[in-house]
Design a protein around this motif. Structure first.
Motif, PDB file in Angstrom:
ATOM      1  N   PHE A 256       0.813  -1.226   0.000  1.00 10.55           N
ATOM      2  CA  PHE A 256       0.000   0.000   0.000  1.00 10.55           C
ATOM      3  C   PHE A 256       0.841   1.269   0.000  1.00 10.55           C
ATOM      4  CE2 PHE A 256      -2.618  -3.472   1.290  1.00 10.55           C
ATOM      5  CZ  PHE A 256      -3.697  -3.313   0.447  1.00 10.55           C
ATOM      6  N   GLY A 257       1.825   1.259  -0.923  1.00 10.84           N
ATOM      7  CA  GLY A 257       2.563   2.483  -1.223  1.00 10.84           C
ATOM      8  C   GLY A 257       3.859   2.675  -0.491  1.00 10.84           C
ATOM      9  N   ARG A 258       4.174   1.824   0.450  1.00 11.84           N
ATOM     10  CA  ARG A 258       5.355   2.060   1.291  1.00 11.84           C
ATOM     11  C   ARG A 258       6.641   2.144   0.467  1.00 11.84           C
ATOM     12  NH1 ARG A 258       6.256   4.801   5.404  1.00 11.84           N
ATOM     13  NH2 ARG A 258       4.162   4.162   6.054  1.00 11.84           N
ATOM     14  N   THR A 259       6.761   1.351  -0.605  1.00  7.39           N
ATOM     15  CA  THR A 259       7.996   1.356  -1.416  1.00  7.39           C
ATOM     16  C   THR A 259       7.905   2.296  -2.617  1.00  7.39           C
ATOM     17  OG1 THR A 259       7.330  -0.501  -2.842  1.00  7.39           O
ATOM     18  CG2 THR A 259       8.468  -1.041  -0.761  1.00  7.39           C
ATOM     19  N   GLY A 260       6.795   3.035  -2.716  1.00 15.10           N
ATOM     20  CA  GLY A 260       6.642   3.968  -3.837  1.00 15.10           C
ATOM     21  C   GLY A 260       5.777   3.420  -4.950  1.00 15.10           C
ATOM     22  N   ASN A 261       5.391   2.159  -4.860  1.00 18.21           N
ATOM     23  CA  ASN A 261       4.376   1.551  -5.718  1.00 18.21           C
ATOM     24  C   ASN A 261       3.321   0.941  -4.801  1.00 18.21           C
ATOM     25  OD1 ASN A 261       5.360   1.645  -8.684  1.00 18.21           O
ATOM     26  ND2 ASN A 261       7.156   0.920  -7.571  1.00 18.21           N
ATOM     27  N   TRP A 262       2.221   0.498  -5.401  1.00 10.99           N
ATOM     28  CA  TRP A 262       1.209  -0.115  -4.547  1.00 10.99           C
ATOM     29  C   TRP A 262       1.816  -1.251  -3.727  1.00 10.99           C
ATOM     30  CZ3 TRP A 262      -3.164   1.942  -3.169  1.00 10.99           C
ATOM     31  CH2 TRP A 262      -3.818   2.858  -4.016  1.00 10.99           C
ATOM     32  N   LYS A 327      -4.888   7.226  -4.026  1.00 11.95           N
ATOM     33  CA  LYS A 327      -5.036   7.620  -5.430  1.00 11.95           C
ATOM     34  C   LYS A 327      -5.210   9.127  -5.576  1.00 11.95           C
ATOM     35  CE  LYS A 327      -7.156   3.301  -7.095  1.00 11.95           C
ATOM     36  NZ  LYS A 327      -8.406   2.680  -7.597  1.00 11.95           N
ATOM     37  N   GLU A 328      -6.171   9.683  -4.828  1.00  9.70           N
ATOM     38  CA  GLU A 328      -6.527  11.098  -4.983  1.00  9.70           C
ATOM     39  C   GLU A 328      -5.382  12.027  -4.606  1.00  9.70           C
ATOM     40  OE1 GLU A 328     -11.380  11.031  -4.251  1.00  9.70           O
ATOM     41  OE2 GLU A 328     -10.048  11.818  -2.698  1.00  9.70           O
ATOM     42  N   GLU A 329      -4.661  11.692  -3.558  1.00  9.96           N
ATOM     43  CA  GLU A 329      -3.606  12.577  -3.075  1.00  9.96           C
ATOM     44  C   GLU A 329      -2.234  12.227  -3.632  1.00  9.96           C
ATOM     45  OE1 GLU A 329      -3.791  13.078   1.177  1.00  9.96           O
ATOM     46  OE2 GLU A 329      -5.956  13.450   1.151  1.00  9.96           O
ATOM     47  N   LYS A 330      -2.225  11.282  -4.598  1.00  7.64           N
ATOM     48  CA  LYS A 330      -0.980  10.903  -5.290  1.00  7.64           C
ATOM     49  C   LYS A 330       0.121  10.522  -4.284  1.00  7.64           C
ATOM     50  CE  LYS A 330      -1.780  13.612  -9.500  1.00  7.64           C
ATOM     51  NZ  LYS A 330      -3.201  13.870  -9.245  1.00  7.64           N
ATOM     52  N   LEU A 331      -0.238   9.665  -3.352  1.00  7.62           N
ATOM     53  CA  LEU A 331       0.696   9.319  -2.280  1.00  7.62           C
ATOM     54  C   LEU A 331       1.792   8.354  -2.730  1.00  7.62           C
ATOM     55  CD1 LEU A 331      -1.600   9.118   0.876  1.00  7.62           C
ATOM     56  CD2 LEU A 331      -0.351  11.067  -0.077  1.00  7.62           C
ATOM     57  N   LEU A 332       1.551   7.618  -3.816  1.00  8.51           N
ATOM     58  CA  LEU A 332       2.635   6.788  -4.351  1.00  8.51           C
ATOM     59  C   LEU A 332       3.762   7.675  -4.857  1.00  8.51           C
ATOM     60  CD1 LEU A 332       0.671   4.056  -6.367  1.00  8.51           C
ATOM     61  CD2 LEU A 332       1.359   4.024  -3.963  1.00  8.51           C
TER      62      LEU A 332
END
Length: 438
Positions: A256-262, A327-332
């Motif tokens: 869930f985004g920790r490494t910069g991808n899902w 998704k909305e906040e572009k956290l990746l």
């Protein structure tokens, strides 16, 4: 306020009287009354910058408004739903939305409550569909504390003491960059090393036709925040395919985004047969998932694995909101850009402090390894001194590694460069004080 603080101090002093010390005595036992965004608010009236994310859980930040609203809306309609006895929208919608962000063919889900449950499910599924008894894991890995997951965990021997965990397991070495000889290309060296080590294991200890699965953290978590070369994980995939062994990725911490991808599977471009996720999925609500293809899951007969509380409707609603926020906040993208920024800042610190042995990271999963400057040995005592000093200045870090020698920096994916600067400034002050005391 003074009265309230004294009441809290009394409660904290009596923790050992009514909470199991195995958990309740963890670092730092900070009494808080509230959390929001990247901050905890203490009973002492202070605000603490949180670089732990509740141990890689609060990826969208504490109490994100969309998550809080989703929890409230769900509670208005349904609190408990034993999946199978009833069925409800949030679990079905979450399954649909997970399919959209996972690697191909990972499209079928068993929802539980935690990371260790997700691992137990993964191991049981692999053994059932392969009809093979043995499991291979990697030294230093941490997969949970229930007996099955503990059998494949080797980050610390104390976790296994007196428990005799035995699920017919073998271990191979994890790929640590410091084990690569000078002048060698890590991408080549570790792939070749794994090929030789696996062949040796298969020759002398276990026939590959009896191995159900290999299980690995694509980035070593509790064992020390070690980032392996891509080629090492690709070689693992190749070995598994060659022998009909299922590959399990433990993405409880990396997901869930920790490494910069899902998922780290996408970061390293390697797709496992089975994946276990939890932690960051539901923004603090208890939820874990064992994920595989429909082809594999269909081989698990009804009732062979089940749960009463897993896939709770409120937790599923929180997970859906969390995915929407990412998704909305572009956290990746934020995890990649701010993560790179933080890593570069910390690498510059390494040149200033002889007690920093290594700095490594991917996305917003960063480890700072400390050593004794004279002996070169891992220095867990120095880490604790640094953590305590940072806490006094209002910044919360956590630790990991076999000797507790790694400072973990895992802020929410919403963290800003300004907050990173604030946290690293405090860290530098703490490192200066600790090094000067040596």
């Amino acid at each position: 306020m003074e009265r309230k603080q004294k009441d809290w101090e009394h409660l904290v002093d009596s923790i050992g009287n009514f909470l199991a010390p195995s958990m309740a005595k963890d670092h730092p036992n900070l009494p808080v009354v509230k959390a929001e965004g990247c901050y905890y608010y203490g009973t002492d009236g202070k605000k603490y910058l949180d670089f732990t994310s509740g141990i890689a859980v609060e990826n969208v930040g504490h109490r994100h408004p969309k998550v809080v609203q989703a929890i409230k809306d769900s509670a208005d309609h349904l609190i408990h739903g034993p999946s199978g006895v009833i069925i409800y929208e949030s679990i079905l919608k979450l399954a649909e939305e997970l399919q959209e962000i996972l690697p191909p063919k990972l499209d079928n889900f068993f929802f539980g409550n935690s990371g260790t449950e997700a691992i137990e499910g993964a191991l049981k599924l692999a053994k059932h569909v392969s009809n093979r008894p043995y499991v291979i894991s990697f030294t230093g890995g941490f997969h949970g504390r229930t007996i099955g997951s503990l059998s494949v965990s080797t980050s610390k021997s104390k976790y296994r003491k007196h428990l005799q965990p035995s699920w017919l397991t073998y271990q191979l070495p994890y790929a640590h960059s410091e084990d690569c000889p000078a002048g060698e290309d890590p991408e080549v060296f570790f792939a070749e090393k794994l090929e030789k080590e696996a062949a040796n294991l298969f020759r002398h200890q276990v026939d590959p036709e009896e191995v159900a699965c290999m299980i690995v953290e694509p980035v070593l978590g509790e064992g020390g925040y070690v980032i392996p070369p891509k080629s090492w994980l690709k070689k693992m995939r190749e070995i598994c395919d060659r022998h009909g062994i299922l590959l399990i990725f433990d993405e409880v911490q990396t997901g869930f985004g920790r490494t910069g991808n899902w998922f780290a599977a996408q970061t390293f471009d390697v797709t496992p047969d089975i994946m276990a996720v939890a932690k960051g999925i539901a923004a603090g609500m208890p939820l874990g998932v064992t994920i595989a293809s429909k082809e594999l899951m269909d081989q698990w007969p009804m009732g062979s694995h089940a749960t009463t509380f897993g896939g709770n409707p409120i937790a599923c609603a929180a997970a859906r909101a969390s995915i929407e926020v990412i998704k909305e906040e572009k956290l990746l993208e934020n995890a990649r850009t701010v993560g790179d920024y933080a890593l570069n800042q910390l690498i510059q610190l390494k040149d200033k402090f002889s007690i920093i042995h290594d700095v490594r990271g991917v996305g917003l999963m960063i480890g700072i390894a400390l050593k004794d400057a004279e002996t070169g040995e891992p220095d867990g005592e120095a880490v604790m001194n640094v953590l305590n000093s940072c806490l006094e200045k209002g910044v919360l870090f956590y630790l990991c590694g076999n000797a507790g020698e790694i400072i973990r920096m895992i802020p929410p994916l919403t963290v800003t460069k300004a907050q990173v600067d604030e946290g690293i400034k405090v860290l530098e002050e703490a490192l200066t004080a600790v090094q000067n005391e040596k």
